[in-house]
Scaffold this motif. Sequence first.
Motif, PDB file in Angstrom:
ATOM      1  N   TYR A 143     -11.296  -1.678  -4.824  1.00  0.00           N
ATOM      2  CA  TYR A 143     -11.668  -0.875  -3.740  1.00  0.00           C
ATOM      3  C   TYR A 143     -12.980  -1.358  -3.317  1.00  0.00           C
ATOM      4  O   TYR A 143     -13.692  -0.463  -2.341  1.00  0.00           O
ATOM      5  CB  TYR A 143     -11.438   0.471  -4.417  1.00  0.00           C
ATOM      6  N   VAL A 174      -2.190  -3.581  -1.453  1.00  0.00           N
ATOM      7  CA  VAL A 174      -2.238  -2.610  -0.343  1.00  0.00           C
ATOM      8  C   VAL A 174      -0.530  -2.124  -0.035  1.00  0.00           C
ATOM      9  O   VAL A 174      -0.592  -0.917   0.581  1.00  0.00           O
ATOM     10  CB  VAL A 174      -2.593  -3.542   1.026  1.00  0.00           C
ATOM     11  N   GLN A 194     -12.679  -7.128  -3.351  1.00  0.00           N
ATOM     12  CA  GLN A 194     -11.294  -7.681  -3.377  1.00  0.00           C
ATOM     13  C   GLN A 194     -11.543  -9.074  -3.933  1.00  0.00           C
ATOM     14  O   GLN A 194     -10.708  -9.997  -3.234  1.00  0.00           O
ATOM     15  CB  GLN A 194     -10.472  -7.497  -2.261  1.00  0.00           C
ATOM     16  N   ARG A 218      -2.371 -10.311  -2.190  1.00  0.00           N
ATOM     17  CA  ARG A 218      -2.930  -8.871  -1.403  1.00  0.00           C
ATOM     18  C   ARG A 218      -1.813  -7.814  -1.184  1.00  0.00           C
ATOM     19  O   ARG A 218      -2.057  -6.523  -1.528  1.00  0.00           O
ATOM     20  CB  ARG A 218      -3.501  -9.276  -0.318  1.00  0.00           C
ATOM     21  N   PHE A 275      -2.038   2.858  -4.158  1.00  0.00           N
ATOM     22  CA  PHE A 275      -3.312   2.208  -3.551  1.00  0.00           C
ATOM     23  C   PHE A 275      -3.649   3.514  -2.638  1.00  0.00           C
ATOM     24  O   PHE A 275      -2.872   4.089  -1.692  1.00  0.00           O
ATOM     25  CB  PHE A 275      -3.106   0.999  -2.767  1.00  0.00           C
ATOM     26  N   ARG A 276      -5.040   3.830  -2.562  1.00  0.00           N
ATOM     27  CA  ARG A 276      -5.451   4.902  -1.706  1.00  0.00           C
ATOM     28  C   ARG A 276      -6.395   4.312  -0.597  1.00  0.00           C
ATOM     29  O   ARG A 276      -7.752   3.962  -1.271  1.00  0.00           O
ATOM     30  CB  ARG A 276      -6.094   6.035  -2.781  1.00  0.00           C
ATOM     31  N   PRO A 277      -6.227   4.089   0.349  1.00  0.00           N
ATOM     32  CA  PRO A 277      -7.436   3.616   1.323  1.00  0.00           C
ATOM     33  C   PRO A 277      -8.552   4.322   1.502  1.00  0.00           C
ATOM     34  O   PRO A 277      -9.448   3.776   1.908  1.00  0.00           O
ATOM     35  CB  PRO A 277      -6.348   3.512   2.773  1.00  0.00           C
ATOM     36  N   GLU A 278      -8.249   5.803   1.186  1.00  0.00           N
ATOM     37  CA  GLU A 278      -9.110   6.771   1.076  1.00  0.00           C
ATOM     38  C   GLU A 278     -10.225   6.230   0.223  1.00  0.00           C
ATOM     39  O   GLU A 278     -11.591   6.750   0.303  1.00  0.00           O
ATOM     40  CB  GLU A 278      -8.829   8.038   1.002  1.00  0.00           C
ATOM     41  N   MET A 336     -11.406   3.145  -0.369  1.00  0.00           N
ATOM     42  CA  MET A 336     -12.252   1.911   0.025  1.00  0.00           C
ATOM     43  C   MET A 336     -13.733   2.311   0.170  1.00  0.00           C
ATOM     44  O   MET A 336     -14.219   2.999   0.748  1.00  0.00           O
ATOM     45  CB  MET A 336     -11.590   1.514   0.998  1.00  0.00           C
ATOM     46  N   GLY A 358      -6.591   7.114  -6.980  1.00  0.00           N
ATOM     47  CA  GLY A 358      -6.356   5.381  -6.667  1.00  0.00           C
ATOM     48  C   GLY A 358      -6.344   4.644  -7.985  1.00  0.00           C
ATOM     49  O   GLY A 358      -6.006   3.126  -7.777  1.00  0.00           O
TER      50      GLY A 358
END
Length: 485
Positions: A116, A133, A119, A129, A138-141, A143, A325
Motif C-alpha cells: 500500500y 492489484v 510496492q 503486480r 486489494f483496496r485502492p482506498e 494506498m 485491505g
Amino acid sequence: MAMIRRSNNAPYPLETFYDEMFAQEASVRPHYQQVHNAFSRMKKEELEAKQKAMNRRMLEEGITFTLYHPEQSQPLERTIPFDMIPRIIPSEEWAMVERGLVQRVQALNRFLHDMYHEQRMVQDGLIPRKMIVGNRYFRPEMMHVDVPGGVYITTSGIDLIRNSDGRYFVLEDNLRSPSGFSYLFKSRAIMNQLFPELAFSCSIRDVEHSLNHFLSALRSLSPERKSEPVIALLTPGEFNSAYFEHAFLAQQMGIHLVEGRDLVAQDHKIYIRGMKGLIQVDVLYRRIDDDYLDPLAFQPDSMLGVAGIMNAYRAGNVAIANAPGTGIADDKAIYAYVPAMIRYYLEEEPILENVPTYLLSRKEEREYVLERLGEMVVKETSLSGGYGMLIGPSATAEEIAAFAEQIRLDPGRYIAQPTIQLSRAPVLLGGQLAPRHIDLRAFVLMGQGGTHVIPGGLTRVALKEGSLVVNSSQGGGCKDTWVLA
C-alpha cells in the motif's frame, strides 16, 4: 489399559499418521503420561457424567456456532463439539512454533505496508503486480494511508498442521477477521472446572492473561495514544455465526459491543449513540468484512457498516483493527510467497515452512496438478472456512472432473497442495479412545508495544472418521490446547 481401545474393541490404530499422544502401539509420549493415566483411571460412568456437565455448561452459556447449509431453509445453531482430552505441546516445541509465528506475522505486516506504499517487492520482481492489484481484497482506498502504529494485522489466526514425521507446517494465514478466540478461552475454563487437579498438576501456561494483551494491542492503536481510549467491537449482529464470540470478547475486555446502526460519522469522527449523547470511538475492532464496512467507500447497499468511516479513518481520527485491505495477505495464492517475504523484509530464513503449493495460474504447475487431481487438495484462493475445496483422495470421479473443468476455465482462482497426512489425536467416543485428524489455529496479537502469541491456540478436530476437514463451519470440533510451562 482399557483406554487404549477403540469403541468397537479394536486396538487404537496408529497407522502411518503422527499421533500426538502415542509414540507407538501402547507407548505414551512422556508429556502425555499424566493425562493418559488420569483418564485411564476414570470409569465410563464418570466420563459420561463429565461430558454431560460440559454439554450443559456450553448450552447454558450459549457457546454456539451457526451452521449454514444450502439444503436447509433455516441456519442451524449448535454448541461446538468439545473433546475433553487436551492436546499437549511441550514447552521447547512451543518455543520454536512461537518464534516462527512472530516472524511470519511481522513479515506479513511489512508486506502489507509495502503493497500500500512503495510496492518494492513488486518492483524487484519477486511477486507479480497483477496478483496484488487484481486481488479481490486489494483496496485502492488504502494506498499511501499510514495506519496507526504501522500495524495492519492486530489479530491473526495462523493454521498449523503436522505431517507424518511430526514437523509443523503453516497451512493457511487468516488475517481479515480471524475467529475462534472465544472457544480457546472457554475450552480452558471448562477444563479447569472439570479437571482442576489435572490442569494444576500438569503445570500449563495460562491463557487468561492473553485477554490483557488483546486489550493492550487495541489500546495501543488509539490515534492520540489516549490512556483510556474508547474501544468498540463492530459486529454484524446476533444472526452472525460468530456472534457468541463477539459478545464474549466485548464483555471480557470491557469494550463496547456495537452494530453499524449504533454508530454515526460526524466531522470525520466516529461516535456511538449513547443514552447521554454521542461518545467518540478511538479504536474499532471490526468483525465484518471490508465490503460491508462503509457503504460510501465499498458496497453501497451495506446495512452493516458506517457511512463515512473510511473518511474518519483516513483523517486519522479512528483506528480500525484489522486495517482495511489486509485480505490481500491471506489470499491463498499470496500464501505461496510468504517465505520470500520473510527473506526479503526480515533477511531471515523461515522458521515455519509452508505446505508445498502449486499456483494454477502457471501453466506447468496447472498441468502437473490436473494430471494428479485425485492426489491433491485444491482450494479457491479467496474463500475460507473449508468452502470451495476439493480433497482429491476422498472425491468422486465426477467431482474431480467438475473441478478440473473449473480450473481450466479460471486457473487463477485456485491453488493446489499435496494431501498432507494430518497428525491425529485421541478423542473420547463412548468412553473409549478413537483417533481423529487435527490442526492448530494459533492466534497472534500485534500492537505498537510488540507481538504476543496466545499459548497453545485452538486445536480443531475433524470429528468424522478419516476426514481432514476440521473447520467449525463444516462440522468440526475443538480441544483445549495445553502448552507445558
